[in-house]
Design an enzyme around this catalytic site. Structure first.
Site, PDB file in Angstrom:
ATOM      1  N   HIS A  62       0.866  -1.190   0.000  1.00  0.00           N
ATOM      2  CA  HIS A  62       0.000   0.000   0.000  1.00  0.00           C
ATOM      3  C   HIS A  62       0.895   1.230   0.000  1.00  0.00           C
ATOM      4  O   HIS A  62       1.592   1.486   0.984  1.00  0.00           O
ATOM      5  CB  HIS A  62      -0.919  -0.003   1.225  1.00  0.00           C
ATOM      6  CG  HIS A  62      -1.864  -1.174   1.238  1.00  0.00           C
ATOM      7  ND1 HIS A  62      -3.098  -1.134   0.648  1.00  0.00           N
ATOM      8  CD2 HIS A  62      -1.728  -2.429   1.723  1.00  0.00           C
ATOM      9  CE1 HIS A  62      -3.706  -2.310   0.787  1.00  0.00           C
ATOM     10  NE2 HIS A  62      -2.887  -3.115   1.437  1.00  0.00           N
ATOM     11  N   LEU A  63       0.874   1.963  -1.097  1.00  0.00           N
ATOM     12  CA  LEU A  63       1.712   3.169  -1.189  1.00  0.00           C
ATOM     13  C   LEU A  63       0.932   4.429  -0.795  1.00  0.00           C
ATOM     14  O   LEU A  63       1.508   5.505  -0.675  1.00  0.00           O
ATOM     15  CB  LEU A  63       2.301   3.316  -2.595  1.00  0.00           C
ATOM     16  CG  LEU A  63       3.328   2.243  -2.999  1.00  0.00           C
ATOM     17  CD1 LEU A  63       3.795   2.447  -4.447  1.00  0.00           C
ATOM     18  CD2 LEU A  63       4.531   2.239  -2.068  1.00  0.00           C
ATOM     19  N   ASN A  94      -6.534   0.807  -2.900  1.00  0.00           N
ATOM     20  CA  ASN A  94      -7.401   1.418  -1.872  1.00  0.00           C
ATOM     21  C   ASN A  94      -6.845   2.768  -1.428  1.00  0.00           C
ATOM     22  O   ASN A  94      -6.523   2.990  -0.272  1.00  0.00           O
ATOM     23  CB  ASN A  94      -7.633   0.475  -0.678  1.00  0.00           C
ATOM     24  CG  ASN A  94      -6.362   0.043   0.022  1.00  0.00           C
ATOM     25  OD1 ASN A  94      -5.277   0.093  -0.541  1.00  0.00           O
ATOM     26  ND2 ASN A  94      -6.482  -0.377   1.264  1.00  0.00           N
ATOM     27  N   HIS A 179      -9.128 -10.297  -1.387  1.00  0.00           N
ATOM     28  CA  HIS A 179      -9.096 -10.124   0.069  1.00  0.00           C
ATOM     29  C   HIS A 179     -10.318 -10.909   0.546  1.00  0.00           C
ATOM     30  O   HIS A 179     -11.441 -10.422   0.490  1.00  0.00           O
ATOM     31  CB  HIS A 179      -9.204  -8.628   0.396  1.00  0.00           C
ATOM     32  CG  HIS A 179      -9.390  -8.321   1.835  1.00  0.00           C
ATOM     33  ND1 HIS A 179      -8.546  -7.495   2.526  1.00  0.00           N
ATOM     34  CD2 HIS A 179     -10.336  -8.719   2.743  1.00  0.00           C
ATOM     35  CE1 HIS A 179      -8.958  -7.388   3.792  1.00  0.00           C
ATOM     36  NE2 HIS A 179     -10.051  -8.122   3.943  1.00  0.00           N
ATOM     37  N   HIS A 232      -2.928 -12.436   1.394  1.00  0.00           N
ATOM     38  CA  HIS A 232      -2.700 -12.648   2.834  1.00  0.00           C
ATOM     39  C   HIS A 232      -3.498 -13.805   3.438  1.00  0.00           C
ATOM     40  O   HIS A 232      -4.321 -13.610   4.327  1.00  0.00           O
ATOM     41  CB  HIS A 232      -2.920 -11.362   3.626  1.00  0.00           C
ATOM     42  CG  HIS A 232      -4.128 -10.523   3.267  1.00  0.00           C
ATOM     43  ND1 HIS A 232      -5.381 -11.039   3.047  1.00  0.00           N
ATOM     44  CD2 HIS A 232      -4.260  -9.179   3.117  1.00  0.00           C
ATOM     45  CE1 HIS A 232      -6.230 -10.062   2.772  1.00  0.00           C
ATOM     46  NE2 HIS A 232      -5.566  -8.922   2.799  1.00  0.00           N
ATOM     47  N   ASN A 278      -5.555  -7.062   9.268  1.00  0.00           N
ATOM     48  CA  ASN A 278      -6.683  -7.762   8.659  1.00  0.00           C
ATOM     49  C   ASN A 278      -6.195  -8.497   7.406  1.00  0.00           C
ATOM     50  O   ASN A 278      -5.719  -7.849   6.493  1.00  0.00           O
ATOM     51  CB  ASN A 278      -7.777  -6.754   8.277  1.00  0.00           C
ATOM     52  CG  ASN A 278      -9.026  -7.455   7.797  1.00  0.00           C
ATOM     53  OD1 ASN A 278      -9.180  -8.654   8.010  1.00  0.00           O
ATOM     54  ND2 ASN A 278      -9.890  -6.724   7.136  1.00  0.00           N
ATOM     55  N   ASP A 305       2.178  -7.095   2.435  1.00  0.00           N
ATOM     56  CA  ASP A 305       0.971  -6.307   2.775  1.00  0.00           C
ATOM     57  C   ASP A 305       1.392  -5.064   3.562  1.00  0.00           C
ATOM     58  O   ASP A 305       0.786  -4.725   4.586  1.00  0.00           O
ATOM     59  CB  ASP A 305      -0.060  -7.134   3.542  1.00  0.00           C
ATOM     60  CG  ASP A 305      -1.400  -6.412   3.673  1.00  0.00           C
ATOM     61  OD1 ASP A 305      -1.555  -5.306   3.094  1.00  0.00           O
ATOM     62  OD2 ASP A 305      -2.295  -6.937   4.358  1.00  0.00           O
ATOM     63  N   HIS A 309       0.376   3.351   8.388  1.00  0.00           N
ATOM     64  CA  HIS A 309      -0.631   4.224   8.997  1.00  0.00           C
ATOM     65  C   HIS A 309       0.098   5.205   9.912  1.00  0.00           C
ATOM     66  O   HIS A 309       0.940   4.783  10.719  1.00  0.00           O
ATOM     67  CB  HIS A 309      -1.640   3.424   9.831  1.00  0.00           C
ATOM     68  CG  HIS A 309      -2.535   2.533   9.018  1.00  0.00           C
ATOM     69  ND1 HIS A 309      -3.535   3.037   8.210  1.00  0.00           N
ATOM     70  CD2 HIS A 309      -2.570   1.193   8.869  1.00  0.00           C
ATOM     71  CE1 HIS A 309      -4.164   2.026   7.624  1.00  0.00           C
ATOM     72  NE2 HIS A 309      -3.594   0.899   7.993  1.00  0.00           N
ATOM     73  N   PHE A 323      -6.491  -1.206  10.662  1.00  0.00           N
ATOM     74  CA  PHE A 323      -5.764  -2.467  10.483  1.00  0.00           C
ATOM     75  C   PHE A 323      -4.504  -2.217   9.655  1.00  0.00           C
ATOM     76  O   PHE A 323      -4.541  -1.445   8.696  1.00  0.00           O
ATOM     77  CB  PHE A 323      -6.628  -3.462   9.691  1.00  0.00           C
ATOM     78  CG  PHE A 323      -7.826  -3.989  10.434  1.00  0.00           C
ATOM     79  CD1 PHE A 323      -7.690  -5.021  11.342  1.00  0.00           C
ATOM     80  CD2 PHE A 323      -9.092  -3.461  10.208  1.00  0.00           C
ATOM     81  CE1 PHE A 323      -8.799  -5.535  12.010  1.00  0.00           C
ATOM     82  CE2 PHE A 323     -10.212  -3.966  10.871  1.00  0.00           C
ATOM     83  CZ  PHE A 323     -10.067  -5.003  11.777  1.00  0.00           C
TER      84      PHE A 323
HETATM   85  O1  DOR Z   1      -4.175  -4.967   7.597  1.00  0.00           O
HETATM   86  C1  DOR Z   1      -4.558  -4.547   6.508  1.00  0.00           C
HETATM   87  N1  DOR Z   1      -4.334  -3.286   6.110  1.00  0.00           N
HETATM   88  N2  DOR Z   1      -5.250  -5.370   5.701  1.00  0.00           N
HETATM   89  C2  DOR Z   1      -5.819  -4.955   4.560  1.00  0.00           C
HETATM   90  O2  DOR Z   1      -6.410  -5.746   3.887  1.00  0.00           O
HETATM   91  C3  DOR Z   1      -5.727  -3.537   4.164  1.00  0.00           C
HETATM   92  C4  DOR Z   1      -4.565  -2.874   4.757  1.00  0.00           C
HETATM   93  C5  DOR Z   1      -4.595  -1.375   4.651  1.00  0.00           C
HETATM   94  O3  DOR Z   1      -4.882  -0.856   3.573  1.00  0.00           O
HETATM   95  O4  DOR Z   1      -4.272  -0.710   5.642  1.00  0.00           O
END
Ligand code: DOR
Length: 424
Positions: A62-63, A94, A179, A232, A278, A305, A309, A323
């Site tokens: 996730h960038l 996302n 997912h 995952h 998650n 993954d 955050h 998550f």
């Molecule tokens: O832990 C997770 N974080 N699982 C996901 O499927 C999405 C990801 C996120 O985008 O933060």
């Protein structure tokens, strides 16, 4: 660009069944070949005692850009990728707005080119705005350069939409990255449902929520002939279902993350939101099943993954914190320490799951040191010891599940397209 020779390293290239000490010659951004004899006029990297392998590929990252620049940007994420030994990452859609238009795909490519760190492949949305209602313009997104489709972060609850997505993607030979989670079974959950969640009084997410969705997705892939990649994987039931599906010829592949094969739900006893992911960290029997799946080839890929955050988000109470954990910079060490050193995987098997396998699934012409290939090369010091200091990670966010861990093995030189992009 000229000639670059890497001498005396243990070259491991699973795509050619190579594992021996030799030299690797690169010229003008391409691999010339193994066993080259130095001429004397080339730039030389001494790799004695090191492992030289195709540039590592992380197919689940996730960038965050656009829209989540407080967590990560394409520039910071791809720099963290280099530090982790990755020469290619595939980024998830996302974002805000989600990657569901040609313009959004172009935006990512343009930002990645400007950052000029590692290659970025784009995973685009299955559904418009990731709402799970209407299919995105799959054909247009393929035309823009998307290599796979996913609504990752959210499951695709609507089975009819998922079926049509398989049929559509089949026309372009693109995989759907699932997912897999039944949302009604996980709503409000913060961790794996089991003894630990019961003791802690925290709402659980049952393994059956994943098992049931994986079973549905396999059934839809099987009936449509479409290509399913399960992201995952975290449960024993998923591993068993994928193993059985592969045996009968269903086009299914799967990945596991380092946090899922390393940690268990016991970590949540700390109430630390850096263990909130998650799918959730599961109990021991699930972790053992994941390792078995890696060993027997049911699980094709190791992917981070990487889910950055910002601190203020993760500092919230466990039920409010998002998550996800960062992973780009710790994945390789955990593969070495938890899979290779205990003898679960050989070096070649581990590298295969981080090079040629993800390349094959995403249709990337990468993951090999064969003559003529792009010169993406990772040099690993398998003995290098280091400690995870979150503030020293290059990712913009520091939400690692491995703070303070003593690690062994790290990428020391990373070459992208024949250019040394990272040196430790
Ligand atoms: O832990 C997770 N974080 N699982 C996901 O499927 C999405 C990801 C996120 O985008 O933060």
């Amino acid at each position: 660009m000229g000639r670059l020779i890497i001498v005396g390293g243990r070259v491991i290239d699973p795509s050619q069944q190579v594992d021996r000490v030799t030299n690797l010659l690169i010229e003008d951004g391409k691999i010339v070949g193994l066993d080259a004899v130095p001429r004397g006029d080339e730039e030389t990297i001494n790799a004695t005692g090191k492992i030289v392998c195709p540039g590592l590929i992380d197919m689940h990252v996730h960038l965050r850009e656009p829209g989540g620049e407080e967590d990560e940007t394409i520039a910071t994420g791809t720099l963290a990728a280099l530090s982790g030994g990755f020469t290619t990452v595939a980024c998830c859609p996302n974002t805000d707005p989600p990657i569901d238009t040609q313009a959004a795909v172009h935006f990512v490519f343009e930002r990645a080119a400007r950052a000029d760190h590692c290659h970025v492949a784009v995973i685009a949305c299955v559904s418009k705005n990731r709402e799970g209602k209407e299919l995105a313009e799959i054909g247009q997104l393929v035309e823009a350069g998307a290599v796979a489709f996913s609504d990752d972060g959210s499951p695709i609850a609507n089975a009819d939409l998922m079926r049509r997505a398989f049929q559509y993607c089949l026309m372009f030979d693109k995989p759907i990255l699932s997912h897999a989670e039944i949302p009604e079974l996980t709503a409000g959950g913060v961790m794996h449902e089991g003894l630990v969640s019961l003791i802690l009084g925290l709402q659980g997410m049952p393994a059956a929520a994943e098992d049931a969705m994986v079973a549905r997705d396999i059934a839809l892939a099987e009936s449509t002939g479409g290509r399913l990649h399960v992201m995952h994987v975290s449960t024993m039931g998923s591993v068993q279902a994928i193993r059985r599906a592969k045996a009968r010829g269903v086009r299914v592949t799967a990945e596991v993350t380092p946090h899922h094969f390393t940690l268990t739900d016991e970590a949540l006893r700390s109430f630390d939101s850096n263990f909130k992911v998650n799918p959730p960290l599961r109990s021991r029997e699930h972790v053992d099943a994941l390792i078995e799946g890696l060993v027997d080839g049911t699980i094709d890929v190791i992917a981070s993954d990487h889910a950055p955050h910002a601190k203020e988000k993760k500092l919230q109470e466990l039920d409010r914190a998002p998550f996800g954990v960062v992973g780009l910079e710790t994945t390789l060490s955990l593969v070495i320490m938890r899979l290779i050193e205990p003898g679960h995987l050989t070096w070649s098997q581990a590298i295969e799951k981080m090079t040629v396998n993800p390349a094959r699934i995403l249709g990337l012409n990468k993951g090999t040191l064969a003559p003529g290939a792009d010169a993406d090369v990772t040099i690993i010091d398998p003995e290098l010891r280091w400690q995870v200091e979150p503030e020293e990670l290059l990712s913009k966010s520091k939400n690692t599940a491995f703070a303070g861990w003593h690690m062994k093995g790290r990428a020391v030189t990373v070459i992208v397209g024949g250019r040394v992009k990272f040196r430790r």
